[in-house]
Motif scaffolding. Structure first.
Motif, PDB file in Angstrom:
ATOM      1  N   ARG A   1     -13.739  -3.479   2.490  1.00  0.00           N
ATOM      2  CA  ARG A   1     -13.003  -3.204   1.264  1.00  0.00           C
ATOM      3  C   ARG A   1     -13.853  -3.644   0.076  1.00  0.00           C
ATOM      4  O   ARG A   1     -14.816  -4.411   0.218  1.00  0.00           O
ATOM      5  CB  ARG A   1     -11.663  -3.952   1.248  1.00  0.00           C
ATOM      6  CG  ARG A   1     -10.677  -3.531   2.331  1.00  0.00           C
ATOM      7  CD  ARG A   1     -10.142  -2.126   2.176  1.00  0.00           C
ATOM      8  NE  ARG A   1      -9.369  -1.902   0.982  1.00  0.00           N
ATOM      9  CZ  ARG A   1      -8.064  -2.104   0.867  1.00  0.00           C
ATOM     10  NH1 ARG A   1      -7.373  -2.563   1.904  1.00  0.00           N
ATOM     11  NH2 ARG A   1      -7.421  -1.832  -0.263  1.00  0.00           N
TER      12      ARG A   1
ATOM     13  N   LEU B   1     -10.600   4.295  -9.606  1.00  0.00           N
ATOM     14  CA  LEU B   1     -10.731   3.386  -8.478  1.00  0.00           C
ATOM     15  C   LEU B   1     -12.150   3.440  -7.913  1.00  0.00           C
ATOM     16  O   LEU B   1     -12.785   4.500  -7.917  1.00  0.00           O
ATOM     17  CB  LEU B   1      -9.745   3.753  -7.372  1.00  0.00           C
ATOM     18  CG  LEU B   1      -8.266   3.493  -7.627  1.00  0.00           C
ATOM     19  CD1 LEU B   1      -7.448   3.907  -6.407  1.00  0.00           C
ATOM     20  CD2 LEU B   1      -8.012   2.027  -7.948  1.00  0.00           C
TER      21      LEU B   1
ATOM     22  N   HIS C   1      -6.723  -7.983  -1.854  1.00  0.00           N
ATOM     23  CA  HIS C   1      -6.211  -6.619  -1.737  1.00  0.00           C
ATOM     24  C   HIS C   1      -4.719  -6.542  -1.454  1.00  0.00           C
ATOM     25  O   HIS C   1      -4.152  -5.447  -1.368  1.00  0.00           O
ATOM     26  CB  HIS C   1      -6.988  -5.873  -0.655  1.00  0.00           C
ATOM     27  CG  HIS C   1      -8.468  -5.867  -0.911  1.00  0.00           C
ATOM     28  ND1 HIS C   1      -9.270  -6.926  -0.558  1.00  0.00           N
ATOM     29  CD2 HIS C   1      -9.264  -4.967  -1.527  1.00  0.00           C
ATOM     30  CE1 HIS C   1     -10.515  -6.660  -0.919  1.00  0.00           C
ATOM     31  NE2 HIS C   1     -10.538  -5.489  -1.519  1.00  0.00           N
TER      32      HIS C   1
ATOM     33  N   GLU D   1     -11.852   2.254  -2.455  1.00  0.00           N
ATOM     34  CA  GLU D   1     -10.411   2.141  -2.670  1.00  0.00           C
ATOM     35  C   GLU D   1      -9.764   3.510  -2.863  1.00  0.00           C
ATOM     36  O   GLU D   1      -8.615   3.730  -2.456  1.00  0.00           O
ATOM     37  CB  GLU D   1     -10.125   1.219  -3.854  1.00  0.00           C
ATOM     38  CG  GLU D   1     -10.660  -0.198  -3.682  1.00  0.00           C
ATOM     39  CD  GLU D   1     -10.236  -0.839  -2.362  1.00  0.00           C
ATOM     40  OE1 GLU D   1      -9.040  -0.771  -2.018  1.00  0.00           O
ATOM     41  OE2 GLU D   1     -11.108  -1.387  -1.668  1.00  0.00           O
TER      42      GLU D   1
ATOM     43  N   TYR E   1      -9.439   4.881   0.566  1.00  0.00           N
ATOM     44  CA  TYR E   1      -8.339   4.195   1.255  1.00  0.00           C
ATOM     45  C   TYR E   1      -6.989   4.769   0.811  1.00  0.00           C
ATOM     46  O   TYR E   1      -6.117   5.063   1.652  1.00  0.00           O
ATOM     47  CB  TYR E   1      -8.406   2.696   0.966  1.00  0.00           C
ATOM     48  CG  TYR E   1      -7.336   1.879   1.651  1.00  0.00           C
ATOM     49  CD1 TYR E   1      -7.503   1.461   2.963  1.00  0.00           C
ATOM     50  CD2 TYR E   1      -6.162   1.544   0.983  1.00  0.00           C
ATOM     51  CE1 TYR E   1      -6.517   0.716   3.603  1.00  0.00           C
ATOM     52  CE2 TYR E   1      -5.172   0.802   1.619  1.00  0.00           C
ATOM     53  CZ  TYR E   1      -5.354   0.387   2.921  1.00  0.00           C
ATOM     54  OH  TYR E   1      -4.382  -0.347   3.544  1.00  0.00           O
TER      55      TYR E   1
ATOM     56  N   ASP F   1       0.836  -1.203   0.000  1.00  0.00           N
ATOM     57  CA  ASP F   1       0.000   0.000   0.000  1.00  0.00           C
ATOM     58  C   ASP F   1       0.868   1.249   0.000  1.00  0.00           C
ATOM     59  O   ASP F   1       0.730   2.149   0.825  1.00  0.00           O
ATOM     60  CB  ASP F   1      -0.932  -0.010   1.216  1.00  0.00           C
ATOM     61  CG  ASP F   1      -1.918  -1.152   1.188  1.00  0.00           C
ATOM     62  OD1 ASP F   1      -2.077  -1.784   0.127  1.00  0.00           O
ATOM     63  OD2 ASP F   1      -2.547  -1.429   2.235  1.00  0.00           O
TER      64      ASP F   1
END
Length: 488
Positions: free
Chosen positions: A293, A242, A300, A246, A249, A9
């Protein structure tokens, strides 16, 4: 310390190549830290938050301290979901306590207390989540922190928005997860990550003006749920196509990254960088469950398998960086595995503290020498242990509950408690843990499994009870014998 941030990430690649996820995120300050410092490409935490945080503070493996699941803010509350097949172990449901005699807690000397006793100003900022409310471990001041900013028994914020007062009332009452102590930002547009960083640097500045060495534990609530947009950064991710969740996030990640840049900028501006070690770490793998999510679930962290709560790599492998100019070589990298309990002896060694006399045997090993001389080879003899004899969430995901694991060199064993079966993977060839090699070389598997059982016994692992038989789950060695017998 970042919450629930996966290994990929970030725009910094921690593998042999950049992944599609690395290309999704924008973390320029992590990139800067990697350029100016060191990447750890085999860094590990535990599958869940409280176990990792207590291991960092005590140097104990989670198997030993027996906080093997997240700790509820409500005292005496077992967070394990009921299970039709296995009975939960008697784990330390109230978390860590700095003093003895508190039921269902582990007691050990904490890192900030040891640092404070050696002249350091100790500052806690952000998520604590060491112990349940009404126990001493709920308040960071009881662990030896001289300053506590916004830390309590809660594990995630009710809201990241200053306009919400970092709260989302329930039935007209203050949310249990409202972030405490940031009233000066209530009603403002200040995002939680920025409020925490501003207050943390104010506390550091006070220490600097007093010519006192400092230990700052800046533990962001980001990027834990609720996944809320940081409006400063979200638009680029939405424009990239996205899904909203997401994009939100990714904006949380970038807001956290800005905080990292603010800290480095402060140290540079005050000529403190060369005498200050910064460590960057996440407490567990990235969340991969839905609906928190976007669907599909457990994808992910690909190519890593699974996510938060699992002993597969997606649940325990973390992004880790270190910066210490003139001590750490800029742009360096180490492949040597480290684990969260290693932070405790490392920071004591860096601070020059000897003979700390901890109350319990320390499981962590200092990686201070790696900061100066990164080694190219894996530690082939050391065994890394994960033990999660708990039912974390209602659903059954890939090794998300009731599982243990051991890594030695490139080899990784996974033990599923419910099925009492073992799996073996070679991480050098198969980072996604897709090819089970348990029967490919029985002699090698035998040696690894026996070591696994010995290590778990040394750490006094707790085993759930099979309801059908009223007997404990088999040890890995017992399960291996059963598997061999079945194969014959």
């Amino acid at each position: 310390m970042v919450d629930d941030m996966g290994w990929q990430d970030t725009s910094v690649p921690f593998w042999k190549e950049a992944t599609p996820l690395n290309k999704r995120f924008h973390t320029p300050n992590m990139e800067r830290m990697a350029r100016e410092g060191m990447k750890f490409t085999n860094a590990y935490a535990t599958p869940l938050c409280t176990p990792s945080r207590v291991s960092l503070m005590t140097g104990l493996n989670a198997t030993r301290h027996r906080i093997t699941n997240w700790v509820s803010p409500n005292v005496d509350t077992n967070t394990d979901y009921p299970d039709p097949d296995l009975q939960s172990v008697d784990w330390n449901i109230n978390g860590y306590s700095p003093v003895g005699g508190v039921r269902h807690t582990v007691t050990a000397r904490a890192l900030p207390a040891l640092l404070a006793g050696n002249g350091y100003q100790t500052i806690h900022c952000g998520k604590a989540h060491f112990g349940s409310a009404q126990t001493p471990g709920a308040d960071p001041l009881n662990l030896g922190f001289a300053v506590n900013i916004a830390g309590s028994e809660i594990g995630h914020p009710a809201s990241y928005l200053g306009t919400d007062n970092y709260d989302r009332p329930v039935n007209g009452k203050r949310n249990r997860n409202a972030v405490p102590g940031l009233e000066k930002y209530h009603g403002t547009n200040t995002f939680l990550s920025d409020a925490l960083t501003t207050e943390a640097l104010k506390a550091v500045d006070a220490s600097v003006k007093n010519h006192q060495p400092f230990f700052l534990y800046l533990a962001h609530y980001a990027v834990h749920t609720p996944i809320m947009a940081d409006k400063r950064f979200v638009d680029k991710y939405l424009k990239a196509g996205l899904p909203v969740t997401e994009a939100n996030y990714a904006s949380l990640v970038e807001g956290m990254d800005k905080s990292l840049g603010d800290v480095m900028d402060y140290l540079d501006a005050h000529q403190l960088s060369e005498n200050t070690l910064i460590l960057f770490m996440s407490d567990n793998g990235g969340l991969s469950t839905v609906p928190a999510r976007s669907a599909p679930a457990h994808t992910h962290n690909l190519p890593l398998r699974a996510g938060k709560g699992s002993v597969y790599e997606g649940g325990i492998r973390e992004p880790m960086l270190a910066r210490w100019p003139k001590t750490i070589k800029a742009g360096s990298q180490t492949e040597v595995p480290v684990i969260i309990e290693d932070f405790f002896p490392t920071l004591l060694e860096v601070a020059g503290i000897r003979n700390a006399a901890p109350q319990k045997e320390i499981d962590g090993q200092s990686f201070a020498t790696l900061l100066r001389k990164p080694a190219g080879a894996l530690q082939q003899k050391r065994a890394f242990i994960w033990h999660h004899p708990n039912h974390w969430i209602a659903e059954d995901g890939p090794a998300i509950s009731w599982a243990s694991a051991m890594r030695q060199g490139d080899w990784k064993l996974v033990y599923q408690h419910k099925s009492e079966t073992l799996e073996l993977y070679n991480l050098a060839d198969d980072i996604g843990e897709s090819k089970d090699l348990i029967f490919a070389n029985p002699k090698q598997s035998e040696a690894l499994v026996r070591r696994f059982s010995v290590e778990l016994a040394r750490l006094q692992a707790q085993w759930p009870v099979v309801k059908r038989t009223n007997q404990p789950v088999k040890t890995p060695a017992e399960a291996w014998d059963q598997m061999l017998a079945g194969k014959k």
